[in-house]
Design a protein around this motif. Structure first.
Motif, PDB file in Angstrom:
ATOM      1  N   ASN A  77       0.847  -1.193   0.000  1.00  0.00           N
ATOM      2  CA  ASN A  77       0.000   0.000   0.000  1.00  0.00           C
ATOM      3  C   ASN A  77       0.883   1.244   0.000  1.00  0.00           C
ATOM      4  OD1 ASN A  77      -2.187   1.724   0.214  1.00  0.00           O
ATOM      5  ND2 ASN A  77      -2.323   1.534   2.440  1.00  0.00           N
ATOM      6  N   PRO A  78       1.533   1.555  -1.138  1.00  0.00           N
ATOM      7  CA  PRO A  78       2.471   2.693  -1.164  1.00  0.00           C
ATOM      8  C   PRO A  78       1.747   4.020  -1.122  1.00  0.00           C
ATOM      9  CG  PRO A  78       2.234   1.780  -3.352  1.00  0.00           C
ATOM     10  CD  PRO A  78       1.461   0.872  -2.436  1.00  0.00           C
ATOM     11  N   LEU A  79       2.432   5.019  -0.587  1.00  0.00           N
ATOM     12  CA  LEU A  79       1.874   6.362  -0.549  1.00  0.00           C
ATOM     13  C   LEU A  79       1.917   6.998  -1.930  1.00  0.00           C
ATOM     14  CD1 LEU A  79       0.728   8.471   1.428  1.00  0.00           C
ATOM     15  CD2 LEU A  79       3.042   9.373   1.692  1.00  0.00           C
ATOM     16  N   PHE A  80       3.046   6.842  -2.647  1.00  0.00           N
ATOM     17  CA  PHE A  80       3.208   7.352  -3.998  1.00  0.00           C
ATOM     18  C   PHE A  80       3.922   6.288  -4.824  1.00  0.00           C
ATOM     19  CE2 PHE A  80       3.443  11.177  -1.262  1.00  0.00           C
ATOM     20  CZ  PHE A  80       2.307  11.832  -1.723  1.00  0.00           C
ATOM     21  N   PRO A  81       3.720   6.273  -6.148  1.00  0.00           N
ATOM     22  CA  PRO A  81       4.419   5.289  -6.992  1.00  0.00           C
ATOM     23  C   PRO A  81       5.931   5.407  -6.912  1.00  0.00           C
ATOM     24  CG  PRO A  81       2.587   6.274  -8.185  1.00  0.00           C
ATOM     25  CD  PRO A  81       2.723   7.049  -6.916  1.00  0.00           C
ATOM     26  N   GLU A  82       6.449   6.638  -6.781  1.00  0.00           N
ATOM     27  CA  GLU A  82       7.906   6.797  -6.732  1.00  0.00           C
ATOM     28  C   GLU A  82       8.493   6.381  -5.387  1.00  0.00           C
ATOM     29  OE1 GLU A  82       6.012  10.967  -6.507  1.00  0.00           O
ATOM     30  OE2 GLU A  82       5.686   9.072  -7.521  1.00  0.00           O
ATOM     31  N   TYR A  83       7.636   6.080  -4.411  1.00  0.00           N
ATOM     32  CA  TYR A  83       8.097   5.572  -3.119  1.00  0.00           C
ATOM     33  C   TYR A  83       7.392   4.256  -2.819  1.00  0.00           C
ATOM     34  CZ  TYR A  83       9.870  10.321  -2.423  1.00  0.00           C
ATOM     35  OH  TYR A  83      10.535  11.504  -2.550  1.00  0.00           O
ATOM     36  N   SER A  84       7.427   3.331  -3.748  1.00  0.00           N
ATOM     37  CA  SER A  84       6.649   2.102  -3.604  1.00  0.00           C
ATOM     38  C   SER A  84       7.512   0.868  -3.359  1.00  0.00           C
ATOM     39  CB  SER A  84       5.798   1.882  -4.861  1.00  0.00           C
ATOM     40  OG  SER A  84       6.609   1.803  -6.014  1.00  0.00           O
ATOM     41  N   ALA A  85       8.836   1.009  -3.266  1.00  0.00           N
ATOM     42  CA  ALA A  85       9.714  -0.133  -3.028  1.00  0.00           C
ATOM     43  C   ALA A  85      10.825   0.281  -2.068  1.00  0.00           C
ATOM     44  CB  ALA A  85      10.317  -0.648  -4.344  1.00  0.00           C
ATOM     45  N   LEU A  86      11.409  -0.710  -1.413  1.00  0.00           N
ATOM     46  CA  LEU A  86      12.506  -0.456  -0.484  1.00  0.00           C
ATOM     47  C   LEU A  86      13.852  -0.559  -1.212  1.00  0.00           C
ATOM     48  CD1 LEU A  86      11.210  -2.518   2.565  1.00  0.00           C
ATOM     49  CD2 LEU A  86      11.183  -0.041   2.309  1.00  0.00           C
ATOM     50  N   ARG A  87      14.799   0.250  -0.813  1.00  0.00           N
ATOM     51  CA  ARG A  87      16.094   0.300  -1.486  1.00  0.00           C
ATOM     52  C   ARG A  87      16.894  -0.977  -1.224  1.00  0.00           C
ATOM     53  NH1 ARG A  87      18.847   4.941   2.431  1.00  0.00           N
ATOM     54  NH2 ARG A  87      18.789   3.719   4.364  1.00  0.00           N
TER      55      ARG A  87
END
Length: 813
Positions: A548-558
């Motif tokens: 459930n990401p907040l934004f697509p550009e912050y949807s995965a962990l580094r």
């Protein structure tokens, strides 16, 4: 949330001063950010009666008014408002009055040659509105001239700006705050319970369909006829204004009033316009998710494209409102409305959060649904709104339909076991019941819980069964939550201060001490500590992707720190700050065999010419070389006391294949990677050619350096005797690394060999193919004497022999 004390006093008897009440609420966990004493806004403003209005003799737009303010002689006041008229009651700021909102002191003054003694005020000048088209004229008749105008304006009030914590959804209402005040002060609570709705008919032209069991489990639709739209009564408008809400009309104001009072969002549809949207006099209200291609014009006159996660209210499957967020413009209540369909519904918090976010919209209603409203009091809020509409808008209840899914049939209840011994162990004794601290009495614990709405039943002498009220269902989940409530309401300041019986000096854990030392060392080497988000764009199948990401550009962990460091370096250059030399200690995440794994690493980046002025080099940059960057890293390792080997590496495609090394400790433990960014990557990112990065495994550092035992630092004396140096040159295969050669020479040289330094390398003419010419300077030194040739020569020959035997070098000197 803005709390009017006049309104609050109707729900609970308050004897505390506003300041004392604010302090009590703050101590109970509800921070009061501001105390707004509205009585200071109009101190000196009185009720005046305009007996005569004449045009100003020297101005077409001004009026000369004769106003009776109960002072014997009437006052002559010049007024510029177009709506001023004779035979009307107005608010007059007398001479000497200070109005703090416009920061104006009222003095007698000449206006176009006519003396004006006072000012007839608008709501904006009284601080009650941002803008006013004219002066305020009281709607009441037979007012007492010269009396204080503040009670008529709602300015005999104090407003508290209260902030509640995220877990206290019930506190976003007057009723919730009243419950807290009653629990804190012990005052009587008076709930605004309205009579139950009695419809005129058992049948209804409105049906309700709930298509999603969880998203909207409860929906109450009440049809009212004979509605007369008009302004709300003054008391209701003043309460809304005190809460920061703009009055609109009586029906809409009632829904906002109940929202503030009970924390339950409601929505009023125009019944006729709703039927027109449904293309039928009888229609079915539904709750479903939006479909692709659907659009809705909301009350803010914005056309919104519905998303699959947008929850909507439909009439015969036509979207008419964003459920729990905002109504539709096509079905809003207007001046000509005569029938109203009132919506009172319970929606899932997570569903409304996603729905509001999909539209980039957040309202007072969605804020409450997102935190979680109390479904058990939904009917009470609906009854309250219907009662006010029948009272203030002459409405008649035609019918009411209630729909529930199986989820909506479940009453949220919870029973917890509370041990009295556990309460005493956690909270300790209290100091306000005698000369010496004593345990909190059981009766007091029970009283506190009961004032919060809990039901307490004793299952044994030491354990109670506490039933949590529905409005605290989301907050009170464990025994420790009940203990916290006891401490919060009884008062943290009443519990004794105690120290541990066996006090011991604290210290950092080995890992924490190493982290602190590593940060100090990196800063000492000229690196600035950086902090980046752990969230990034999904670019690899090995990444952990959020559900459930907040934004697509912050949807995965580094998966590493290098990408973030490169972006930071580029951003620093773009901002005109020059090259960035920095380090970061952070966590990375990867999928290993389908399972997420988390680890901690240390990353760094450096490069470029950091000097701002380059006049010494004629403005020609001198970027950091690979060996200088390696020297910075080696300085960090030396300060940490870590011996590191460098081995050629080319696994990371982002790094230069010929200028990348893997780092090893003790020959078998991989520490990390150090290398220069690949030229193609630098070109694509518009970076300088010489940029270097490193990434170290934190667990390897902990293994090598964070031992449980504290080792004392031993001083190693410096030699006071001169050194003796020797040079050695030879041809060596290019496959043999300088590090291996230096290690072999250091081992053969023993204690007398102080240092080994490479000072020359050559490949070309006269050098055999596959080999290179290397020259080293070896420095010999002893701690107790000056070395002679007889001391040095045997050791030096031993070094030469070791090189010939181990690496098959061809000695040249």
């Amino acid at each position: 949330m803005r709390i009017s004390l006049n309104w609050l006093k109707e729900l609970v008897d308050i004897t505390l001063s506003p300041a004392a009440l604010a302090d009590a609420l703050t101590m109970a966990g509800f921070e009061v950010e501001d105390i707004e004493d509205r009585s200071q806004w109009a101190d000196g403003v009185v009720v005046g009666y305009v007996t005569e209005r004449q045009p100003h003799p020297n101005s077409d737009k001004l009026s000369l008014c004769t106003v009776d303010i109960g002072a014997g002689e009437p006052s002559s006041i010049v007024c510029g408002a177009a709506n001023v008229k004779a035979d009307s009651y107005v608010a007059v700021a007398t001479v000497g009055t200070h109005l703090p909102i416009p920061d104006l002191k009222i003095k007698p003054r000449e206006v176009r040659g006519v003396l004006s003694a006072g000012m007839i005020c608008s709501l904006a000048e009284l601080g009650l509105a941002k803008e006013s088209a004219g002066i305020h004229i009281f709607s009441e008749s037979d007012l007492s001239v010269g009396s204080d105008a503040r009670p008529l304006l709602g300015l005999d009030d104090v407003v508290l700006d209260v902030t509640s914590t995220a877990n206290r959804a019930d506190a976003l209402s007057l009723v919730g705050i009243a419950r807290e005040v009653a629990a804190i002060t012990g005052a009587e609570l008076k709930m605004p319970i309205a009579p139950a709705v009695t419809p005129q008919s058992s049948t209804s032209t409105v049906a309700v369909k709930l298509s999603d069991e969880k998203a909207g489990p409860i929906y109450i639709a009440t049809v009212l006829a004979g509605v007369k739209i008009g302004p709300s009564p003054t008391w209701l408008q003043q309460r809304l204004q005190a809460a920061g809400t703009r009055p609109i009309n009586n029906v809409v104001d009632i829904t906002n009033y109940v929202l503030l009072e009970w924390g339950q969002p409601l929505h009023a549809f125009d019944g006729d316009r709703l039927a027109a949207a449904a293309n039928s006099a009888s229609y079915e209200l539904g709750v479903r998710y939006g479909k692709d291609g659907e659009a809705l014009l909301t009350l803010d006159s914005q056309e919104r494209s519905l998303k699959p996660e947008s929850l909507v209210i439909t009439a015969n499957d036509q979207p008419v409102a964003l459920a729990g967020v905002m109504g539709g413009e096509a079905t809003e209540v207007i001046d000509s409305t005569t029938t109203v369909t009132l919506e009172a519904a319970y929606f899932d918090a997570a569903v409304i959060r996603k729905s509001a976010r999909s539209q980039g919209l957040r309202t007072e209603a969605s804020a409450r649904y997102e935190r979680g409203v109390n479904p058990a009091e939904l009917g009470l809020a609906c009854d309250r709104a219907v009662h006010l509409m029948t009272t203030l808008a002459s409405a008649q209840v035609v019918s009411q339909v209630t729909a529930r899914t199986p989820v909506g049939e479940i009453t949220p209840t919870r029973t917890l076991d509370l041990g009295l011994s556990r309460v005493h162990a956690i909270l300790g004794p209290v100091t306000n019941l005698g000369e010496s601290p004593v345990p909190l009495p059981a009766a007091q614990v029970k009283t506190v819980l009961e004032t919060l709405g809990c039901e307490v039943a004793a299952s044994s002498d030491e354990v109670w069964q506490v039933t949590v009220p529905p409005f605290r269902y989301r907050d009170l989940e464990r025994e420790i939550d009940l203990i916290e409530e006891v401490a919060r309401i009884y008062g943290y300041n009443h519990f004794a201060n105690t120290l541990p019986q066996a006090a011991a000096g604290g210290e950092l854990s080995p890992e924490a001490a190493l982290s602190q030392k590593l940060r100090q060392t990196c800063r000492g080497a000229g690196l600035t500590e950086l902090i980046h988000y752990s969230l990034t764009k999904p670019t690899s199948p090995d990444q952990v992707v959020l559900a459930n990401p907040l934004f697509p550009e912050y949807s995965a962990l580094r998966t590493d720190l290098i990408d973030g460091l490169v972006k930071a370096y580029k951003f620093n250059l773009e901002q005109g700050n020059g090259p960035l030399n920095g380090f970061e200690i952070g966590r990375i995440f990867q999928l290993v065999d389908g399972e997420p794994q988390e680890s901690e690493v240390v990353g760094g980046i450096m490069g470029g010419d950091a000097r701002q002025g380059k006049w010494v080099t004629s403005d020609r940059p001198q970027p950091l070389t690979w060996f200088e960057a390696k020297g910075v890293l080696e300085a960090i390792f030396q300060r940490l006391g870590l011996a590191v080997d460098y081995r050629s590496d080319s696994d990371d495609q982002r790094l230069h294949p010929g200028r990348t090394a893997s780092l090893w400790v003790r020959g078998r433990l991989r520490l990390g990677t150090f290398g220069q960014l690949h030229p193609q990557l630098c070109q694509a990112q518009d970076l300088p050619d010489e940029v270097y990065v490193f990434q170290l495994n934190w667990s390897a550092l902990v293994t090598c350096l964070a031992s449980g035992r504290r080792k004392a630092v031993k001083f190693q004396p410096y030699s006071t005797f001169p050194a003796s140096d020797r040079d050695i040159a030879f041809y060596a295969p290019v496959t043999v690394t300088v590090a291996d050669l230096e290690k072999a020479m250091a081992k053969a040289g023993g204690k007398l060999l102080n240092s080994v330094t490479l000072f020359d390398e050559y490949q070309g003419e006269s050098v055999p193919d596959g080999q290179r010419s290397l020259a080293f300077r070896l420095v010999y030194r002893a701690l107790d004497r000056t070395l002679t040739d007889d001391d040095v020569e045997p050791v030096h020959q031993k070094v030469r022999a070791a090189l010939e035997k181990q690496f098959k070098v061809a000695l040249r000197s």
